[in-house]
Design a protein around this motif. Structure first.
Motif, PDB file in Angstrom:
ATOM      1  N   ALA A 131      57.250  52.420  -6.996  1.00  0.00           N
ATOM      2  CA  ALA A 131      56.722  51.056  -7.014  1.00  0.00           C
ATOM      3  C   ALA A 131      57.800  50.099  -6.510  1.00  0.00           C
ATOM      4  N   LEU A 132      57.381  49.038  -5.866  1.00  0.00           N
ATOM      5  CA  LEU A 132      58.315  48.070  -5.293  1.00  0.00           C
ATOM      6  C   LEU A 132      59.355  47.619  -6.324  1.00  0.00           C
ATOM      7  N   ARG A 133      60.629  47.673  -5.915  1.00  0.00           N
ATOM      8  CA  ARG A 133      61.739  47.189  -6.728  1.00  0.00           C
ATOM      9  C   ARG A 133      62.390  46.017  -6.015  1.00  0.00           C
ATOM     10  N   LEU A 134      62.743  44.967  -6.752  1.00  0.00           N
ATOM     11  CA  LEU A 134      63.351  43.777  -6.142  1.00  0.00           C
ATOM     12  C   LEU A 134      64.608  43.350  -6.897  1.00  0.00           C
ATOM     13  N   PRO A 135      65.617  44.225  -6.981  1.00  0.00           N
ATOM     14  CA  PRO A 135      66.828  43.856  -7.716  1.00  0.00           C
ATOM     15  C   PRO A 135      67.676  42.826  -6.971  1.00  0.00           C
ATOM     16  N   LEU A 136      68.354  41.980  -7.749  1.00  0.00           N
ATOM     17  CA  LEU A 136      69.353  41.041  -7.255  1.00  0.00           C
ATOM     18  C   LEU A 136      68.832  40.228  -6.067  1.00  0.00           C
ATOM     19  N   GLU A 137      69.576  40.202  -4.940  1.00  0.00           N
ATOM     20  CA  GLU A 137      69.202  39.331  -3.823  1.00  0.00           C
ATOM     21  C   GLU A 137      67.876  39.692  -3.166  1.00  0.00           C
ATOM     22  N   ILE A 138      67.404  40.912  -3.357  1.00  0.00           N
ATOM     23  CA  ILE A 138      66.179  41.324  -2.664  1.00  0.00           C
ATOM     24  C   ILE A 138      64.982  40.488  -3.115  1.00  0.00           C
ATOM     25  N   GLY A 139      65.001  40.020  -4.345  1.00  0.00           N
ATOM     26  CA  GLY A 139      63.896  39.209  -4.836  1.00  0.00           C
ATOM     27  C   GLY A 139      63.647  37.993  -3.953  1.00  0.00           C
ATOM     28  N   ASP A 140      64.713  37.229  -3.665  1.00  0.00           N
ATOM     29  CA  ASP A 140      64.570  36.051  -2.815  1.00  0.00           C
ATOM     30  C   ASP A 140      64.268  36.438  -1.372  1.00  0.00           C
ATOM     31  N   LEU A 141      64.950  37.461  -0.867  1.00  0.00           N
ATOM     32  CA  LEU A 141      64.741  37.889   0.520  1.00  0.00           C
ATOM     33  C   LEU A 141      63.299  38.324   0.749  1.00  0.00           C
ATOM     34  N   PHE A 142      62.765  39.115  -0.178  1.00  0.00           N
ATOM     35  CA  PHE A 142      61.408  39.629  -0.034  1.00  0.00           C
ATOM     36  C   PHE A 142      60.380  38.502  -0.112  1.00  0.00           C
ATOM     37  N   GLN A 143      60.564  37.596  -1.059  1.00  0.00           N
ATOM     38  CA  GLN A 143      59.606  36.501  -1.200  1.00  0.00           C
ATOM     39  C   GLN A 143      59.642  35.561   0.006  1.00  0.00           C
ATOM     40  N   HIS A 144      60.825  35.339   0.549  1.00  0.00           N
ATOM     41  CA  HIS A 144      60.940  34.520   1.755  1.00  0.00           C
ATOM     42  C   HIS A 144      60.197  35.188   2.908  1.00  0.00           C
ATOM     43  N   TRP A 145      60.380  36.489   3.049  1.00  0.00           N
ATOM     44  CA  TRP A 145      59.687  37.250   4.101  1.00  0.00           C
ATOM     45  C   TRP A 145      58.177  37.188   3.914  1.00  0.00           C
ATOM     46  N   LEU A 146      57.727  37.337   2.676  1.00  0.00           N
ATOM     47  CA  LEU A 146      56.291  37.254   2.407  1.00  0.00           C
ATOM     48  C   LEU A 146      55.718  35.908   2.845  1.00  0.00           C
ATOM     49  N   ARG A 147      56.400  34.846   2.480  1.00  0.00           N
ATOM     50  CA  ARG A 147      55.894  33.513   2.831  1.00  0.00           C
ATOM     51  C   ARG A 147      55.882  33.295   4.340  1.00  0.00           C
ATOM     52  N   THR A 148      56.815  33.939   5.026  1.00  0.00           N
ATOM     53  CA  THR A 148      56.910  33.771   6.478  1.00  0.00           C
ATOM     54  C   THR A 148      55.925  34.656   7.228  1.00  0.00           C
ATOM     55  N   ASP A 149      55.882  35.943   6.857  1.00  0.00           N
ATOM     56  CA  ASP A 149      55.083  36.917   7.608  1.00  0.00           C
ATOM     57  C   ASP A 149      53.680  37.130   7.057  1.00  0.00           C
ATOM     58  N   HIS A 150      53.493  36.911   5.761  1.00  0.00           N
ATOM     59  CA  HIS A 150      52.191  37.166   5.127  1.00  0.00           C
ATOM     60  C   HIS A 150      51.847  36.053   4.146  1.00  0.00           C
TER      61      HIS A 150
END
Length: 361
Positions: free
Chosen positions: A266-285
């Motif tokens: 299942a998707l894991r979002l430790p440390l900096e990945i949380g912000d990076l992933f959410q930023h990508w989501l808002r941009t790409d999806h």
């Protein structure tokens, strides 16, 4: 976390992260912005990948984590040009004083002495063989491997010692090494895992910009299986409301190609990945960003991430339980639930070197 204005679409083409924020250990946090002085040609310049050698005294890393399937691993590279936005290895770049964002996928390091260091460690008196996993952090077959051949040196060394190992990738470049992997697979000395997160080429391009296309990964499974290498397909990560609906289809395609087992995370979002992933989501999806993160939080006790052993790989709660049950049913229906054969640790032997005294018997 805003995208720097000069990191425009040209600069970010083929990249996963949308920013390059300073790592968590730095005293001062900084992020680029456009002050109006950026030249037009500089703004349009694609981000260049820089790869450097790094010195290592040892090559085998060891861990005592109870929820991963190996205790010893080898990572020929640090950082990964595949640029997978969800990669759990991103935060490690902060230890180098670099950003887990764009630095992680554009400022890379390789271990040129990996093969020699491994030979030295395996030759030590009293060394006790156990299955070694290659690629536990970053992909051992990222683009630079084609010319650097660091991973090739590692598997050739393991082959000389008849040492069992597993290897994971999302690159079709692994088929280059079928001449070594095939015989080892038939001898029970290697198992390969190929990560297939989607069959949708457009989503793959967004989520894993420089990794092999989904069809090339399925073909890699086919070639590995045909050569005699047991193959596991990894549906990792499974992201609710983004790619999780493809779980059954991915497992079925992999089974048809010759895979014999399957796993998921299942998707894991430790440390900096949380912000990076959410930023990508808002941009790409942007159409599904809120829905995805709502479901992620439902799997992680209301937070973006939960790093507790026993839960970090699968999550908790109803959303995580449904995902797990779907995987178990899909694995069974696809015939990917047969128990894996034990790997041959007993064949390990330090090869004779020039000048060694031969034994009498």
């Amino acid at each position: 976390m805003a995208t720097p204005a000069h990191l425009n679409r040209v600069a970010l083409r083929g990249r996963g992260a949308r920013s390059n924020a300073t790592g968590r250990f730095e005293t001062y946090r900084s992020e680029s912005f456009d002050d109006g002085w950026t030249e037009a040609d500089e703004a349009a310049r694609p981000l260049t990948t820089i790869i450097q050698p790094m010195k290592s005294r040892t090559i085998i890393a060891r861990n005592d984590s109870p929820d991963i399937g190996f205790n010893a691993s080898i990572n020929p590279y640090r950082g990964c040009e595949h640029g997978c936005i969800y990669c759990y290895a991103r935060p490690a770049h902060a230890y180098l004083g670099l950003s887990p964002g764009l630095d992680f996928e554009s400022r890379l390091f390789f271990k040129p002495e990996a093969g020699r260091l491994l030979e030295r460690e395996l030759s030590k008196p009293g060394y006790k063989p156990q299955v070694i996993h290659i690629g536990g952090d970053t992909d051992p077959y990222q683009p630079q491997e084609k010319s650097l051949r660091v991973t090739r040196a590692v598997i050739e060394t393991l082959a000389r010692f008849s040492h069992p190992f597993t290897i994971i990738t999302k690159s079709a470049l692994i088929t280059r090494d079928l001449d070594v992997l095939g015989p080892l697979g038939k001898a029970g000395l290697v198992r390969a895992a190929v990560s297939v997160t989607t069959l949708d080429r457009k989503l793959a391009r967004s989520m894993e910009p420089r990794a092999a296309t989904p069809e090339r990964r399925i073909d890699a499974i086919r070639q590995l299986a045909a050569a005699g290498v047991p193959v596991t397909v990894m549906f990792a990560p499974s992201i609710p409301s983004l790619n999780d609906h493809e779980m059954e289809a991915v497992l079925q395609r992999a089974a048809e190609a010759g895979a014999t087992s399957a796993g998921y995370v299942a998707l894991r979002l430790p440390l900096e990945i949380g912000d990076l992933f959410q930023h990508w989501l808002r941009t790409d999806h942007p159409d599904r960003a809120k829905r995805v993160m709502s479901l992620v939080r439902q799997m992680r006790g209301g937070a973006v991430n939960n790093s507790e052993w026993g839960q970090r790989m699968t999550g908790e709660g109803p959303v995580a339980e449904v995902m797990n049950q779907r995987f178990l049913i899909a694995r069974r229906k696809s015939g990917l639930d047969a128990p894996s054969q034990r790997m041959d640790v007993g064949s390990f032997k330090v090869p004779a070197r020039a000048g060694d005294q031969l034994t009498l018997f």
